[in-house]
Write an enzyme that holds these catalytic residues in place. Structure first.
Site, short mmCIF file in Angstrom:
data_model
loop_
_atom_site.label_atom_id
_atom_site.label_comp_id
_atom_site.label_asym_id
_atom_site.label_seq_id
_atom_site.Cartn_x
_atom_site.Cartn_y
_atom_site.Cartn_z
N GLU A 75 -76.82 2.09 34.76
CA GLU A 75 -75.77 1.15 34.32
C GLU A 75 -75.21 0.41 35.53
O GLU A 75 -74.67 1.03 36.47
CB GLU A 75 -74.65 1.92 33.59
CG GLU A 75 -73.66 0.98 32.95
CD GLU A 75 -72.70 1.67 31.97
OE1 GLU A 75 -73.10 2.65 31.32
OE2 GLU A 75 -71.55 1.22 31.88
N LYS A 255 -66.57 8.55 27.58
CA LYS A 255 -67.88 8.02 27.99
C LYS A 255 -67.76 7.44 29.40
O LYS A 255 -68.65 7.61 30.23
CB LYS A 255 -68.33 6.95 26.99
CG LYS A 255 -69.77 6.49 27.18
CD LYS A 255 -69.92 5.35 28.16
CE LYS A 255 -71.37 4.89 28.25
NZ LYS A 255 -71.56 3.83 29.24
N ASP A 271 -78.58 20.18 34.66
CA ASP A 271 -78.87 19.88 33.26
C ASP A 271 -77.70 19.08 32.66
O ASP A 271 -76.67 19.64 32.28
CB ASP A 271 -79.07 21.22 32.53
CG ASP A 271 -79.31 21.06 31.05
OD1 ASP A 271 -79.14 19.95 30.53
OD2 ASP A 271 -79.65 22.07 30.42
N HIS A 368 -67.69 -6.77 35.66
CA HIS A 368 -69.05 -6.31 35.39
C HIS A 368 -70.08 -7.42 35.43
O HIS A 368 -71.24 -7.17 35.63
CB HIS A 368 -69.12 -5.69 33.98
CG HIS A 368 -68.58 -4.29 33.94
ND1 HIS A 368 -68.71 -3.50 32.83
CD2 HIS A 368 -67.94 -3.56 34.85
CE1 HIS A 368 -68.15 -2.33 33.06
NE2 HIS A 368 -67.66 -2.35 34.28
C1 MEV Z 1 -68.44 1.51 30.00
O1 MEV Z 1 -69.67 2.08 30.34
C2 MEV Z 1 -67.32 2.50 30.15
C3 MEV Z 1 -65.95 2.04 29.63
O2 MEV Z 1 -66.08 1.60 28.29
C4 MEV Z 1 -65.01 3.22 29.73
C5 MEV Z 1 -63.68 3.01 29.06
O3 MEV Z 1 -63.59 2.19 28.13
O4 MEV Z 1 -62.72 3.72 29.44
C6 MEV Z 1 -65.45 0.86 30.43
#
Ligand code: MEV
Length: 422
Positions: A75, A255, A271, A368
């Protein structure tokens, strides 16, 4: 009868796939180029080696020292965000971490248990014997300072019981160790059980291997060009509160944390599936799935904390198989499993802060975009040499795939013209 696929020599396996899937010569070459004979021994039906990029996050100040953190991720923005989060948290002593315990749990799942109370009493009375059986199943663990530590019984329904064995696995990742010891204890338990044993296996819910990171950031450090630090800090706290409230947001919040955690876990040959499943179970420990980190304001500072179940190891399993793991451990100055747990949870917190700050200020897309455009250029077939020229032509705010293809065409056309002119 046909030879089973897994018994075929490598060339025949690949030939079969090429025929069945109509792969082109270029596609076959891509598989062949990445073939690594050592990996062939690692998994069944080996085809090729799928590489992922590795980079290092910088600026992370953890427990009094600044460390470079190797991360494996596809990513584009993850390492930049981790370094940015590290920088925001570096002042004021940086990130402090603790690991109070590091034990793994194996469970013996017992069914049709007629008298769970009697089983509990028997296990309690024979705990020392059961621990000895466990230790004898893997004597070298004792030599490394580990061993079976305790047994507990949980009655989960009238006739379902889990006999849990807690094991200190030393510096290892420990899954195989735990399974061996748990199976040995199951064999010793079976004759005394009025019921049946359904299975014996490690639990990935590593509640006895928790690592915590804490920070306190002076709010001024969080200011952007247009928003004061105090306002940014308040919004980060609100984002944290909302992740406690709403499982939809909590999943994305977590995430973001796992973007960093998984990348370190992968770089360190551990792992990541076990970490993922354990972490998400922990996020739902009170019955609702919630954000794993918490941010709040106190004494003019943004305070943050993150606790994760992280049963990580520095020896055994894939740590020995992939030569880069030793290199990565050295880059990050990791010499023990606890070091690795501390670094990983610290990185998760830095990753989370960077994401939240971006989300509650300029939004995630702006920062990004530059990295994502490079990835877009590669995705339409630009070679690394062509990427800068393609990116330079993609001036739209959010370029599309079609625009990227057109930019690549234009770059190739321009290169051809240059060649003709020279
Ligand atoms: C993107 O990979 C991760 C985010 O969505 C995390 C978040 O929203 O806190 C930017």
């Amino acid at each position: 009868m046909d030879t089973p696929f897994y018994r075929l020599p490598y060339a025949d396996r690949r030939r079969r796939l090429v025929t069945a899937s109509h792969l082109t010569t270029d596609q076959v070459a891509a598989l062949a180029q990445r073939r690594q004979s050592a990996d062939e021994e690692l998994i069944e039906n080996y085809l090729t080696t799928y590489g992922l990029p590795e980079g290092v996050a910088v600026n992370l100040h953890v427990d009094g020292r600044t460390v470079a953190v190797p991360m494996v991720t596809e990513e584009p923005s993850v390492i930049a965000a981790a370094s940015n989060g590290g920088r925001l948290l570096a002042g004021n002593g940086g990130i402090q971490t603790t690991v109070t315990q590091r034990e793994l749990m194996g469970q013996i799942v017992c069914q049709h248990v007629s008298d769970p109370a009697a089983l509990t009493a028997w296990v309690t009375a024979h705990q020392a014997e059961l621990l000895q059986v466990a230790d004898e199943a893997h004597p070298s663990l004792l030599r490394h300072g580990g061993g079976a530590r305790s047994v507990r019984v949980r009655t989960l329904a009238p006739d379902w019981v889990s006999v849990d064995l807690f094991i200190d696995v030393g510096e290892a990742m420990g899954a195989n160790l735990v399974n061996t010891l748990t199976e040995a204890v199951a064999t010793a338990l079976r004759p005394h059980l009025d019921g049946t044993i359904l299975m014996s296996i490690l639990s990935n819910y590593a509640t006895h291997s928790l690592a915590t990171a804490r920070v306190a950031v002076p709010v001024g450090q969080l200011a952007t060009k247009t928003i004061s630090g105090a306002q940014v800090a308040e919004r980060i706290c609100a984002a944290s509160d909302f992740a406690q409230l709403d499982p939809y947001r909590a999943t994305t919040h977590n995430k973001g944390i796992m973007n960093g955690v998984d990348a370190v876990v992968l770089a360190m040959g551990n792992d990541w599936r076990s970490v993922e499943s354990g972490v998400h179970a922990y996020a739902a420990r009170d019955g609702q799935y919630r954000g794993l980190s918490r941010w709040w304001l106190a004494d003019g500072q943004l305070q943050g904390t993150l606790t994760l179940p992280l049963a990580l190891g520095v020896v055994g399993g894939a740590t020995r198989v992939f030569p880069l793991v030793a290199v990565n451990q050295q880059i990050a100055h990791i010499t023990s499993a606890r070091d690795l747990m501390r670094l990983t949870v610290a990185l998760g917190l830095a990753q989370n802060l960077a994401a939240l700050r971006a989300l509650v200020t300029e939004g995630i897309q702006r920062g990004h975009m530059h990295l994502q455009i490079k990835s877009l250029a590669l995705s339409v077939g630009a070679t690394p040499a062509e990427v800068p020229a393609v990116v330079a032509r993609l001036t739209a705010k959010q370029p599309t795939t079609a625009q990227a293809q057109a930019a690549l065409e234009a770059v190739r056309q321009a290169n051809l013209t240059k060649k003709d002119d020279s």
